[in-house]
Design a protein around this motif. Structure first.
Motif, PDB file in Angstrom:
ATOM      1  N   UNK A  96     -50.268  14.455  42.634  1.00 40.71           N
ATOM      2  CA  UNK A  96     -50.430  15.846  43.072  1.00 40.71           C
ATOM      3  C   UNK A  96     -49.439  16.177  44.171  1.00 40.71           C
ATOM      4  N   UNK A 112     -33.813  19.435  41.533  1.00 42.03           N
ATOM      5  CA  UNK A 112     -34.673  18.579  40.709  1.00 42.03           C
ATOM      6  C   UNK A 112     -33.843  17.718  39.774  1.00 42.03           C
ATOM      7  N   UNK A 120     -38.323   6.180  37.871  1.00 41.98           N
ATOM      8  CA  UNK A 120     -37.310   5.680  38.789  1.00 41.98           C
ATOM      9  C   UNK A 120     -37.824   4.424  39.516  1.00 41.98           C
ATOM     10  N   UNK A 142     -35.478  12.757  36.107  1.00 38.42           N
ATOM     11  CA  UNK A 142     -35.901  13.093  37.464  1.00 38.42           C
ATOM     12  C   UNK A 142     -37.333  12.652  37.784  1.00 38.42           C
ATOM     13  N   UNK A 197     -43.035  24.101  35.794  1.00 38.99           N
ATOM     14  CA  UNK A 197     -44.200  23.318  35.386  1.00 38.99           C
ATOM     15  C   UNK A 197     -44.998  22.909  36.631  1.00 38.99           C
ATOM     16  N   UNK A 212     -33.389  14.738  43.393  1.00 37.24           N
ATOM     17  CA  UNK A 212     -34.611  14.591  42.613  1.00 37.24           C
ATOM     18  C   UNK A 212     -35.686  13.811  43.356  1.00 37.24           C
ATOM     19  N   UNK A 213     -35.268  12.822  44.153  1.00 40.93           N
ATOM     20  CA  UNK A 213     -36.279  11.972  44.786  1.00 40.93           C
ATOM     21  C   UNK A 213     -36.427  12.245  46.280  1.00 40.93           C
ATOM     22  N   UNK A 223     -42.265  19.154  44.350  1.00 43.69           N
ATOM     23  CA  UNK A 223     -41.297  19.624  43.351  1.00 43.69           C
ATOM     24  C   UNK A 223     -41.370  21.133  43.160  1.00 43.69           C
ATOM     25  N   UNK A 261     -40.130  10.365  39.232  1.00 48.17           N
ATOM     26  CA  UNK A 261     -40.088   9.381  40.312  1.00 48.17           C
ATOM     27  C   UNK A 261     -40.746   8.058  39.902  1.00 48.17           C
ATOM     28  N   UNK A 321     -46.556  14.837  44.776  1.00 45.16           N
ATOM     29  CA  UNK A 321     -45.185  14.904  44.298  1.00 45.16           C
ATOM     30  C   UNK A 321     -44.924  16.209  43.521  1.00 45.16           C
ATOM     31  N   UNK A 322     -45.921  16.608  42.730  1.00 44.34           N
ATOM     32  CA  UNK A 322     -45.790  17.860  41.981  1.00 44.34           C
ATOM     33  C   UNK A 322     -45.733  19.045  42.952  1.00 44.34           C
ATOM     34  N   UNK A 368     -38.965  21.699  35.141  1.00 38.09           N
ATOM     35  CA  UNK A 368     -39.998  20.998  35.910  1.00 38.09           C
ATOM     36  C   UNK A 368     -40.456  21.790  37.121  1.00 38.09           C
ATOM     37  N   UNK A 423     -49.194  16.831  31.504  1.00 38.08           N
ATOM     38  CA  UNK A 423     -47.934  17.494  31.812  1.00 38.08           C
ATOM     39  C   UNK A 423     -47.360  16.968  33.127  1.00 38.08           C
ATOM     40  N   UNK A 424     -48.256  16.759  34.090  1.00 41.69           N
ATOM     41  CA  UNK A 424     -47.864  16.234  35.381  1.00 41.69           C
ATOM     42  C   UNK A 424     -47.227  14.849  35.210  1.00 41.69           C
ATOM     43  N   UNK A 475     -43.785  14.684  33.737  1.00 35.70           N
ATOM     44  CA  UNK A 475     -42.740  14.909  34.738  1.00 35.70           C
ATOM     45  C   UNK A 475     -42.455  13.618  35.515  1.00 35.70           C
ATOM     46  N   UNK A 476     -43.518  12.947  35.923  1.00 37.91           N
ATOM     47  CA  UNK A 476     -43.327  11.735  36.725  1.00 37.91           C
ATOM     48  C   UNK A 476     -42.679  10.612  35.920  1.00 37.91           C
TER      49      UNK A 476
END
Lengths: 277, 404
Positions: A27, A41, B245, B240, A244, A46-47, A33, B242, A29-30, A241, B230-231, B234-235
């Motif tokens: 949560x 992004x 990564x 991109x 999103x 990105x990080x 973003x 994380x 991280x989203x 993203x 969806x979350x 993305x991860x």
């Protein structure tokens, strides 16, 4: 003894902290973003934990162009309607099951339990055809088949709650000449209110989260609920993203509020439905 | 407990009606679909036809075009004999058409009517072929097509009996989907049980932070699965994400792109997302079970000289067994019918490596609009679910029903 106890506490502490991080990190991280630009992004940023050029553009796009508010409105309508009629229907039958002897009671309970185990996929084909024939596709009539998922659970939790209310109260009500329905409204309902409320919240959440029925019966974007609407943000060729993430943050807020206010009721509902007490 | 009167029966009627219409009738109906080659996008197969049917709308339309084309080509037909043959066919056509003038859609017809329509098609075909050989017609390409449609008006039965099941049993995609479903179910439920139990044991002892942990635990459970999926997509994504990564840095995957683009990586990702979403729920269920175990039992065990580990296996586990089994049953069934998580996260990809039974059934039913074959896959799922439920209920014995 003292040192072994301290070791235990430290282990517990570590487990709890790791667990909390694992639960919250996605949560977090989203959320981060959602304030980043597309360039950041997909680029070297990105990080990065703190956005270099924080922007609200993602929220603006999602709210005003992608119509996420319409999905939230649909979800509210669908989940509220489902909750109201399911609670009424389930309260009646749970009361009858809890208080009366009748033939086939065990069969009925077995049936309700069995329905809660059905794969939803098994009902979707015929229900689709039924809706097509009745011209009910793309409408709020989708709340009716929602009963497959919510009704068995609601009846089950309510029966457990009613069983905890002593029957003596009703006996005396009956002696005073109250009818079955009067007993239900005047005696049982007030006493069962906490249980009914718990059931209502659980029903609301499962209706809010439903996906398969809406995506098949309401293909028109105008009737998409939150889970379906948000899944369409992920298109085949480009995934934005930032948008999103912003949408995820927005739709998580209602759930967050419900959980924060009603967590006690939710836990009691979950455990009475799933564990022998 | 009192006996039920007529008025009290009314209390159950709404529940019975809803369950009958939206749960039981569809199951029976799905079962019926499995015996037919039932496809919504094919005019000849868009219904359950035990006997032959007649598409009256198509006939009326075809008949109109055929007559029109023949009339327009009449000047090109030189020989008087051929002109007579065209006239007689037109007469036959209009006399049959007269009969179905007011019919719409697909109707039942008897054998005699069917023979007369087939005869009509045969005559028309012969005539058009011979005319096309002899003369240069304006509609030389269209006429055979239209005549062909005449044949299509008679819809053969699409009842196929058990053939669909035979096809499904030899369909490798069904086998792969079943395998994927089992892998997903067994691994994710196992991890959720172990982690959930461990967590419940810790929480049961923890003196502080219980409220915070409970709130945090409820959120993953309460958000829609589609949103969670969806979350995570993305991860997990290669460019991109994380977590992808992070996995690359730790060495779990060679390149972050491999996570969602390789079969095992994608499966591991869906399992991880499911574990994240449901472990807290499992922990809450088991915690409630733990809190029901009396503290006296542990005291008695420790007086008798039992170690912590012994008391876990001899006291905690046996007493927690009913809770564990109930939680396991519902989690196993949920995992077995998993749909939204995989649909949103991987869509069954890459190359069908995470395609479960639900995803395959959905694709067949709503992607290819083949309700017949889709229903067979669904029925296979239904049988699996029934087997799982029966096994668990056997283990649980009376525990499940006692609760009411």
């Amino acid at each position: 003894m003292q040192s072994s106890k301290r070791k235990l506490w430290i282990t517990f502490g570590i487990v709890v902290v790791v667990y909390l991080i694992a639960m919250v990190f996605p949560f977090f991280w989203v959320f981060v973003t959602s304030f980043k630009t597309s360039g950041e992004i997909f680029g070297t940023g990105a990080f990065r934990v703190i956005p270099k050029e924080p922007t609200l553009q993602n929220y603006i796009t999602v709210l005003f162009e992608k119509n996420i508010l319409n999905s939230i409105k649909n979800s509210l309508i669908v989940a509220t309607t489902t909750t109201i009629y399911i609670i009424v229907v389930a309260t009646f039958s749970a009361y009858a099951i809890s208080r009366f002897h009748f033939k086939g009671k065990n069969i009925l309970l077995g049936l309700i339990l069995a329905v809660s185990m059905f794969p939803q996929m098994v009902v979707i084909g015929p229900v689709y055809n039924l809706f097509e024939n009745l011209k009910w596709l793309n409408s709020y009539a989708v709340v009716l088949p929602y009963s497959t998922i919510t009704l068995p659970m609601a009846v089950w939790i309510l029966v457990t709650h009613f069983n905890q209310i002593p029957g003596a109260l009703e006996e005396s009500a009956k002696m005073d000449g109250a009818t079955t329905f009067q007993t239900l409204y005047k005696i049982i309902f007030p006493l069962a209110a906490p249980g009914v409320f718990t059931t209502a919240i659980i029903t609301f959440i499962s209706a809010w989260n439903e996906f398969l029925l809406t995506i098949t019966l309401n293909p028109n974007a105008e009737y998409h609920t939150v889970p379906v609407g948000i899944s369409f943000l992920r298109t085949q060729f480009e995934i934005l993203w930032g948008q999103v993430s912003a949408a995820t943050v927005i739709v998580t807020i209602p759930t967050l509020i419900i959980v924060l206010i009603f967590q006690r009721q939710i836990v009691s509902g979950l455990t009475s439905g799933g564990v022998k007490e | 407990m009192r006996k039920m009167g007529v008025k009290e029966w009314l209390l159950i009627v709404p529940t019975l009606l809803l369950i009958a219409i939206f749960s039981l009738w569809p199951v029976v109906q799905s079962f019926t679909y499995t015996f037919f080659d039932y496809r919504l996008n094919n005019q000849q197969k868009a219904g359950l036809y035990l006997s032959e049917r007649f598409n009256a709308s198509l006939f009326n339309e075809t008949q109109m075009y055929l007559t029109m084309f023949l009339d327009e080509d009449l000047p090109n037909i030189k020989a008087a004999g051929d002109q007579d043959r065209v006239a007689s066919l037109n007469k036959d056509l209009s006399s049959v058409a007269q009969k179905y003038k007011n019919e719409k859609g697909v109707i039942k017809i008897n054998k005699q009517e069917k023979t007369s329509i087939e005869q009509l098609h045969k005559n028309a075909k012969e005539l058009v072929t011979s005319l096309n050989q002899k003369y240069k017609l304006i509609h030389k390409d269209d006429l055979p097509h239209v005549v062909n449609d005449l044949q299509k008006c008679v819809i053969p039965s699409n009842f196929i009996g058990l053939q669909g099941y035979k096809q499904a049993l030899s369909d490798t995609r069904v086998g792969i989907a079943l395998g994927n479903t089992l892998v997903f179910t067994i691994i994710s439920v196992f991890l959720e049980l172990v982690l959930g139990l461990g967590l419940a044991l810790v929480l049961n002892k923890a003196m502080f932070g219980q409220g915070m942990i409970r709130t945090t635990s409820l959120i993953p459970w309460a958000i829609p699965t589609a949103v969670a999926a969806l979350m995570w997509s993305y991860l997990f994504n290669g460019s991109s994400g994380i977590i992808a990564h992070l996995f690359e840095m730790v060495g779990l995957v060679d390149k972050s792109q491999d996570l969602l683009l390789s079969g095992s990586g994608a499966m591991a990702s869906t399992i991880l997302a499911d574990v994240w979403k449901t472990t807290p729920y499992m922990a809450l269920l088991l915690l409630a079970g733990l809190q029901n175990i009396s503290k006296d039992l542990y005291e008695a065990a420790s007086i008798d000289g039992a170690t912590k580990i012994q008391s876990f296996f001899k006291v905690t586990l046996p007493l927690l067994k009913p809770s564990i089994l109930v939680a396991l049953l519902f989690r196993t069934l949920d995992a077995f019918r998993v749909f939204d998580l995989i649909y949103v996260l991987t869509g069954g990809g890459p190359g069908g490596e995470t395609e479960t039974m639900s995803i395959y059934a959905y694709k067949v039913m709503f992607g290819q609009t083949n309700f017949g074959y889709g229903s067979i896959i669904v029925m296979l799922m239904f049988v699996c679910v029934a087997i799982i439920a029966i096994i668990f209920v056997k283990f649980l014995g009376a525990n499940l029903m006692e609760r009411s």
